[in-house]
Design a protein around this motif. Structure first.
Motif, PDB file in Angstrom:
ATOM      1  N   GLN A 255       0.840  -1.197   0.000  1.00 25.44           N
ATOM      2  CA  GLN A 255       0.000   0.000   0.000  1.00 25.44           C
ATOM      3  C   GLN A 255       0.872   1.242   0.000  1.00 25.44           C
ATOM      4  O   GLN A 255       1.935   1.273   0.624  1.00 25.44           O
ATOM      5  N   ALA A 256       0.421   2.257  -0.704  1.00 25.41           N
ATOM      6  CA  ALA A 256       1.144   3.527  -0.738  1.00 25.41           C
ATOM      7  C   ALA A 256       0.760   4.415   0.432  1.00 25.41           C
ATOM      8  O   ALA A 256       1.374   5.448   0.638  1.00 25.41           O
ATOM      9  N   ARG A 257      -0.263   4.001   1.189  1.00 21.21           N
ATOM     10  CA  ARG A 257      -0.721   4.784   2.320  1.00 21.21           C
ATOM     11  C   ARG A 257      -0.992   3.856   3.485  1.00 21.21           C
ATOM     12  O   ARG A 257      -1.157   2.660   3.334  1.00 21.21           O
ATOM     13  N   GLY A 258      -1.047   4.433   4.667  1.00 21.20           N
ATOM     14  CA  GLY A 258      -1.319   3.646   5.854  1.00 21.20           C
ATOM     15  C   GLY A 258      -0.153   3.684   6.824  1.00 21.20           C
ATOM     16  O   GLY A 258       0.860   4.363   6.602  1.00 21.20           O
ATOM     17  N   GLY A 259      -0.283   2.927   7.904  1.00 18.49           N
ATOM     18  CA  GLY A 259       0.716   2.956   8.955  1.00 18.49           C
ATOM     19  C   GLY A 259       2.081   2.494   8.520  1.00 18.49           C
ATOM     20  O   GLY A 259       3.104   3.083   8.903  1.00 18.49           O
TER      21      GLY A 259
END
Length: 676
Positions: A255-259
């Motif tokens: 993922q390119a985003r997230g934690g």
């Protein structure tokens, strides 16, 4: 496919049910149904002829604004941060949107990870203790399928040789690289390159598809055409977003985003991009030692070492384990990296039939009684090498039986868990976790970070004395470059998200830590992670990690069982996230690929052919992810059902002798996935 309204869950709280919106994959114009493969081929050949004549850019029919990327519209995933959040569209699919940072909404875009709040679509990946692993029985297609497959290859080979014979005499300039010239031998062998030139080139559109962005739930394809029958390709300048059922993104951490992405960004700020890799050959840092310690804890071993490449982990460390006077017994379907490593080692090699424990025991009796060739001296050591999950077949190793043989015949056991680590077991710890076996009963555990963890590189885990020896004797220690800080951080963050950080598992969670031995610990201690690495509460608690494991288990079993009930011939274990569907005929490989990509919801698949598989068992290999929703699997099943009828692919015997309709399969998803 309308987006379902998610119900309240830890991952989605206080989200108003969105009004029905157009699917992210919906096309502006619907296409008439395909009557037959012949009509489809005719229309396709006409389109190809127009493309070769005009060379005008052509594009896959446009998708909705959020998913289609043409020359006049930009990737919404890249530009979502420039737009405000629209509360009327919780999924953020119709219009570019950036979810706020509040935990009351989903924290990742739907194109990367398909959110599902329905707890019914969850399953625990675990083998029933004490029950034998059922043997995989391969089904044979009707004789006319095998006969037509052999005839197809025969026709291709005959025509290929005729074209070579005539071409060398009528158009010699196209064969200069295959014939001696100016006293030099040709660099390429005419005979060895025949398959590539005359067979593989005909279906090159199925392979090496150019993509961009994150290989998440969906993926963006760069559209291309070929004016010269796949010898060259021309980009049209347009892009197509398709449902991605072809990547090893088992837990959806790509993922390119997230934690995890936030942690990687923080590591770049602190360490830079290449601090550990560009200048230090075989170097180390605090991140290296921290990662190795966490990997050892995750897999339940004393110690572990990591390397920057999964293939090289096998090919460089197996020679440090065995050498002349040793024997390696390898499964016949082991990965090329294992085969390469055993050749480099200089050890003798024997192979046994794939997952055939009787054949393995017979071979063990023979090699132990006969000893080394010529001298008949006892072997210095015997190493049995298997994979936890076989990537081309989708089958699981029969680990309980192998461990019984290990106690009886006293050999060392090497398990390659490249595909099983993070994807199997109630805690995601691989095949030992899946079977409820103490991992320390296995001598050497190998795995990679490129699949379930969304990173790169590999590891070897075992007792401390063994790992210390490998650090000195392994070729990767002095010669290879170290892993970079961003990659190490991705490994740490994703692995900690699966384990949880210093928070006990909730009593209400369906997965209990009592299911497996204590060798698979619970949460990682805060001291096991860098002090600056912080994860969002859902990741740090392990709730989301456990949810992803259970979603992957459901999706895997549902797709496998659904295909079987539709009447397809499939390989593999139902718990495997790799689901091969047999195509057999080489002409059907291109057709299946094109027809899946040309649907209202484009689907990108991986087609596998010889020499990766036997000549007559060409297949499409579905790779399921926790990022897929139940509706995504429904979409794949519907596509397979329709295309299977057109291409005559339904030759399997359904369990119970009864085939189900696609509507019954979709309505009975929980029953299918939960069946043994």
């Amino acid at each position: 496919m309308p987006s379902p309204s998610p119900s309240p869950s830890p991952m989605a709280i206080n989200i108003a049910s969105p009004s029905p919106t157009r699917s992210m994959f919906s096309k502006k114009r619907s296409k008439p149904p395909i009557a037959s493969a012949a009509s489809y081929l005719n229309a396709l050949s006409q389109a190809d002829a127009r493309a070769r004549t005009t060379r005008a850019p052509t594009a896959t029919p446009a998708l909705s604004l959020s998913s289609s990327i043409t020359s006049s519209s930009e990737d919404t995933v890249l530009n979502e941060s420039e737009h405000a959040y629209d509360p009327s569209n919780a999924d953020g699919l119709t219009h570019p949107a950036r979810p706020p940072t509040s935990e009351q909404v989903f924290t990742t875009v739907h194109t990367e990870f398909g959110h599902c709040a329905n707890d019914k679509f969850r399953l625990t990946s675990q083998h029933a203790l004490g029950e034998p692993l059922p043997e995989h029985v391969e089904q044979d297609p009707p004789y006319y399928i095998l006969l037509s497959t052999y005839i197809s290859y025969l026709i291709l080979i005959v025509i290929g040789h005729i074209r070579d014979f005539l071409g060398k005499r009528l158009s010699p300039k196209y064969y200069t690289h295959l014939v001696p010239r100016n006293g030099y031998a040709p660099l390429n062998s005419d005979f060895d390159s025949f398959y590539t030139r005359r067979l593989k080139t005909r279906m090159d559109e199925c392979f090496s598809q150019p993509v961009t962005g994150v290989a998440g739930r969906t993926i963006v394809l760069l559209d291309r055409i070929s004016p010269d029958y796949n010898h060259t390709h021309i980009f049209t300048g347009t892009r197509t977003r398709a449902l991605n059922i072809s990547s090893y993104n088992y837990l959806g951490f790509a993922q390119a985003r997230g934690g995890c992405a936030d942690a990687v960004e923080e590591s770049i700020i602190r360490y830079g991009v290449t601090t550990c890799g560009a200048r230090l050959e075989g170097g180390s840092s605090d991140l290296h030692t921290t990662t190795e310690a966490l990997v050892a804890e995750f897999v339940g071993m004393e110690d572990a070492l990591i390397s920057s490449m999964g293939f090289a982990t096998n090919s460089a460390y197996i020679p440090a384990l065995v050498g002349k006077g040793s024997l390696v017994i390898s499964d016949e379907l082991n990965h090329a990296s294992i085969r390469f490593g055993t050749r480099l080692s200089g050890a003798n090699v024997r192979m046994f039939k794939h997952n055939d424990m009787r054949n393995l025991e017979s071979l063990l009796r023979e090699v132990i009684s006969q000893g080394q060739p010529k001298t008949h001296r006892p072997w210095k050591k015997i190493l049995v090498v298997v994979e936890g999950l076989y990537s081309m077949e989708g089958t699981l190793v029969n680990l309980p039986v192998i461990l019984e043989l290990k106690k009886k015949y006293k050999f060392y056991l090497f398990v390659d868990e490249a595909h099983s680590i993070g994807a199997l077991g109630p805690h995601g710890r691989g095949v030992a976790d899946y079977f409820g076996i103490d991992p320390r009963s296995i001598d050497i555990l190998m795995g990679t970070f490129t699949k379930s963890f969304g990173a790169a590189g590999g590891y070897i885990a075992g007792n401390k004395a063994l790992i210390d020896r490998l650090r000195v004797r392994g070729h990767l220690g002095p010669y290879a470059e170290a892993m970079t800080p961003p990659v190490l951080t991705q490994v740490l963050a994703s692995m900690a998200s699966i384990m949880g950080v210093a928070v006990p598992s909730p009593a209400s969670d369906a997965v209990s830590n009592t299911l497996v031995p204590t060798a698979h610990p619970g949460p990682a201690s805060e001291s096991a992670l860098p002090s600056w690495l912080t994860l969002p509460p859902l990741l740090a608690s392990g709730i989301e990690g456990r949810s992803r494991l259970r979603r992957l288990a459901f999706n895997s079993r549902y797709l496998h069982r659904g295909l079987v009930k539709l009447g397809f011939i499939t390989y593999g274990h139902p718990a495997s996230p790799i689901v091969p569907l047999l195509l057999f005929n080489p002409g059907k490989m291109c057709m299946f690929h094109r027809m899946m990509l040309d649907r209202a919801t484009p689907i990108v698949v991986v087609v596998v052919a010889y020499p990766a598989t036997p000549l007559v068992t060409s297949r499409v290999r579905f790779c399921v992810s926790a990022a897929h929703t139940k509706e995504d699997v429904d979409t794949v099943l519907r596509a397979c059902d329709e295309i299977g009828d057109v291409l005559d692919l339904k030759h399997g015997k359904a369990e119970g002798g009864e085939r189900w309709s696609i509507e019954r399969i979709i309505a009975s998803a929980e029953e299918l996935a939960g069946s043994s």
